[in-house]
Design an enzyme around this catalytic site. Structure first.
Site, PDB file in Angstrom:
ATOM      1  N   TYR A  76       0.839  -1.208   0.000  1.00 32.83           N
ATOM      2  CA  TYR A  76       0.000   0.000   0.000  1.00 32.83           C
ATOM      3  C   TYR A  76       0.870   1.253   0.000  1.00 32.83           C
ATOM      4  O   TYR A  76       0.665   2.162  -0.807  1.00 32.83           O
ATOM      5  CB  TYR A  76      -0.925  -0.006   1.221  1.00 32.83           C
ATOM      6  N   LYS A  81       1.176   4.221  -2.915  1.00 33.15           N
ATOM      7  CA  LYS A  81       0.811   5.632  -2.708  1.00 33.15           C
ATOM      8  C   LYS A  81       1.997   6.560  -2.992  1.00 33.15           C
ATOM      9  O   LYS A  81       1.821   7.697  -3.420  1.00 33.15           O
ATOM     10  CB  LYS A  81       0.270   5.829  -1.291  1.00 33.15           C
TER      11      LYS A  81
HETATM   12  P1  NAD Z   1     -13.171   2.502   0.600  1.00 30.94           P
HETATM   13  O1  NAD Z   1     -12.700   1.101   0.610  1.00 30.94           O
HETATM   14  O2  NAD Z   1     -14.110   2.935   1.637  1.00 30.94           O
HETATM   15  O3  NAD Z   1     -13.746   2.835  -0.852  1.00 30.94           O
HETATM   16  C1  NAD Z   1     -12.994   2.519  -1.990  1.00 30.94           C
HETATM   17  C2  NAD Z   1     -13.922   2.256  -3.156  1.00 30.94           C
HETATM   18  O4  NAD Z   1     -13.124   1.796  -4.255  1.00 30.94           O
HETATM   19  C3  NAD Z   1     -14.963   1.167  -2.864  1.00 30.94           C
HETATM   20  O5  NAD Z   1     -16.232   1.618  -3.229  1.00 30.94           O
HETATM   21  C4  NAD Z   1     -14.491   0.003  -3.719  1.00 30.94           C
HETATM   22  O6  NAD Z   1     -15.550  -0.823  -4.172  1.00 30.94           O
HETATM   23  C5  NAD Z   1     -13.789   0.717  -4.859  1.00 30.94           C
HETATM   24  N1  NAD Z   1     -12.848  -0.149  -5.560  1.00 30.94           N
HETATM   25  C6  NAD Z   1     -11.946  -1.002  -5.015  1.00 30.94           C
HETATM   26  N2  NAD Z   1     -11.298  -1.651  -5.985  1.00 30.94           N
HETATM   27  C7  NAD Z   1     -11.794  -1.208  -7.169  1.00 30.94           C
HETATM   28  C8  NAD Z   1     -11.520  -1.497  -8.516  1.00 30.94           C
HETATM   29  N3  NAD Z   1     -10.623  -2.430  -8.877  1.00 30.94           N
HETATM   30  N4  NAD Z   1     -12.207  -0.829  -9.474  1.00 30.94           N
HETATM   31  C9  NAD Z   1     -13.135   0.084  -9.133  1.00 30.94           C
HETATM   32  N5  NAD Z   1     -13.440   0.401  -7.867  1.00 30.94           N
HETATM   33  C10 NAD Z   1     -12.779  -0.234  -6.891  1.00 30.94           C
HETATM   34  O7  NAD Z   1     -11.859   3.423   0.636  1.00 30.94           O
HETATM   35  P2  NAD Z   1     -11.663   4.955   1.083  1.00 30.94           P
HETATM   36  O8  NAD Z   1     -11.165   4.950   2.465  1.00 30.94           O
HETATM   37  O9  NAD Z   1     -12.840   5.767   0.725  1.00 30.94           O
HETATM   38  O10 NAD Z   1     -10.420   5.323   0.163  1.00 30.94           O
HETATM   39  C11 NAD Z   1     -10.527   6.022  -1.060  1.00 30.94           C
HETATM   40  C12 NAD Z   1      -9.130   6.389  -1.533  1.00 30.94           C
HETATM   41  O11 NAD Z   1      -8.496   7.209  -0.550  1.00 30.94           O
HETATM   42  C13 NAD Z   1      -8.212   5.170  -1.707  1.00 30.94           C
HETATM   43  O12 NAD Z   1      -7.385   5.355  -2.832  1.00 30.94           O
HETATM   44  C14 NAD Z   1      -7.406   5.160  -0.439  1.00 30.94           C
HETATM   45  O13 NAD Z   1      -6.178   4.513  -0.586  1.00 30.94           O
HETATM   46  C15 NAD Z   1      -7.260   6.646  -0.183  1.00 30.94           C
HETATM   47  N6  NAD Z   1      -6.962   6.939   1.218  1.00 30.94           N
HETATM   48  C16 NAD Z   1      -7.824   6.584   2.211  1.00 30.94           C
HETATM   49  C17 NAD Z   1      -7.500   6.849   3.520  1.00 30.94           C
HETATM   50  C18 NAD Z   1      -8.392   6.471   4.669  1.00 30.94           C
HETATM   51  O14 NAD Z   1      -7.939   6.563   5.806  1.00 30.94           O
HETATM   52  N7  NAD Z   1      -9.636   6.080   4.431  1.00 30.94           N
HETATM   53  C19 NAD Z   1      -6.286   7.486   3.831  1.00 30.94           C
HETATM   54  C20 NAD Z   1      -5.426   7.836   2.801  1.00 30.94           C
HETATM   55  C21 NAD Z   1      -5.774   7.562   1.488  1.00 30.94           C
END
Ligand code: NAD
Length: 256
Positions: free
Chosen positions: A156, A160
């Site tokens: 991961y 990133k």
């Molecule tokens: P989440 O898991 O709640 O939502 C992610 C969405 O992406 C889901 O709806 C899932 O179905 C979809 N997804 C997964 N694989 C997929 C694919 N192959 N094709 C299409 N859709 C797909 O995640 P989140 O926490 O909302 O994270 C969103 C983004 O923000 C991610 O890139 C994550 O790495 C980044 N992020 C999140 C956090 C956190 O703490 N939540 C922190 C830093 C970065």
């Protein structure tokens, strides 16, 4: 109300978490929102919710790690609404939380295929339609872990870090087309990703949340809207001189 009025926006992973919050805010601010995800039911329900409050949205099932899928979806969005102004590369997975020497090639590739190759495919295939729009904004979801390390989830963090530099490279390549590319770096945001990540390690959710809260100088984890408002700024013309930039929204996590 009209910060992205009439702009056509594609949001990947739009059905839940940060993507969902972004779709809702974009629609409220006047965009035509292409909600894309693998979670068809949740995505369609979100579209219904947006339409019920007077917004414009449609759902496409799109796996960001499948190039043909991405190519076809970008074309379908273009055929539906015309040139595409905004792309939010938000879809991502946490992947395994194991020390590097215990990660399999398959586990490594799974994260890279979605978090890195997905950004590549979507950027590649939105380009003809964004160039036709005459200007555009691409927002890539990196993380605090695209800026600093931590002793967990090696694939991961690698993914990133890659997204951070891909954003800067594409910012330079596409600047002549008035297409801006920026990365967003959230701290911990309370979403299904974080909940599932804790559950997968057998950590009690309330206890886990308290521990995550303590990592942020501001005293708590963030919520999806905290990130969605930053994405909205980068998507709107308010940020028309901002490209190749890193927007950190993390309650002070990387400040120390
Ligand atoms: P989440 O898991 O709640 O939502 C992610 C969405 O992406 C889901 O709806 C899932 O179905 C979809 N997804 C997964 N694989 C997929 C694919 N192959 N094709 C299409 N859709 C797909 O995640 P989140 O926490 O909302 O994270 C969103 C983004 O923000 C991610 O890139 C994550 O790495 C980044 N992020 C999140 C956090 C956190 O703490 N939540 C922190 C830093 C970065």
């Amino acid at each position: 109300m009209n910060r992205v009025k009439n702009k056509v926006a594609v949001v990947t992973g739009g059905a839940q978490g940060i993507g969902r919050a972004t779709c809702l805010i974009f629609a409220k601010e006047g965009a035509k929102v292409a909600v894309t995800d693998l979670l068809e039911e949740d995505g369609e329900a979100l579209v219904t919710e947006i339409k019920a409050s007077g917004g414009e949205a449609a759902y496409w099932n799109m796996n960001v790690s499948n190039e043909r899928d991405v190519e076809n979806t970008m074309k379908a969005v273009y055929n539906h609404w015309g040139p595409i102004n905004i792309l939010v590369n938000n879809a991502g997975i946490a992947g395994v939380n194991l020390p590097t020497d215990q990660v399999t090639e398959e586990e490594w590739d799974k994260v890279m295929n979605i978090n890195v190759k997905g950004v590549f495919f979507c950027t590649k295939h939105v380009m003809p339609y964004m160039k036709e729009a005459g200007k555009g904004s691409i927002i890539n979801l990196s993380s605090i872990y695209g800026l600093v390390g931590a002793a967990d989830a090696p694939p991961y963090h690698a993914s990133k870090g890659a997204v951070r530099i891909m954003s800067k490279t594409d910012a330079m390549i596409y600047a002549p087309y008035k297409i801006r590319v920026n990365s967003v770096h959230p701290g911990y945001i309370w979403t299904p990703m974080v909940e599932n990540h804790l559950k997968a390690q057998g950590i009690d959710l309330a206890e886990g949340r308290k521990n995550l809260d303590a990592l942020h100088p501001i005293g708590h984890v963030g919520e999806p809207d905290d990130i969605a408002y930053g994405i909205l700024y980068l998507a709107s013309d308010e940020s028309k001189f901002v490209t190749g930039e890193e927007l950190v929204i993390d309650g002070g996590y990387v400040a120390h």
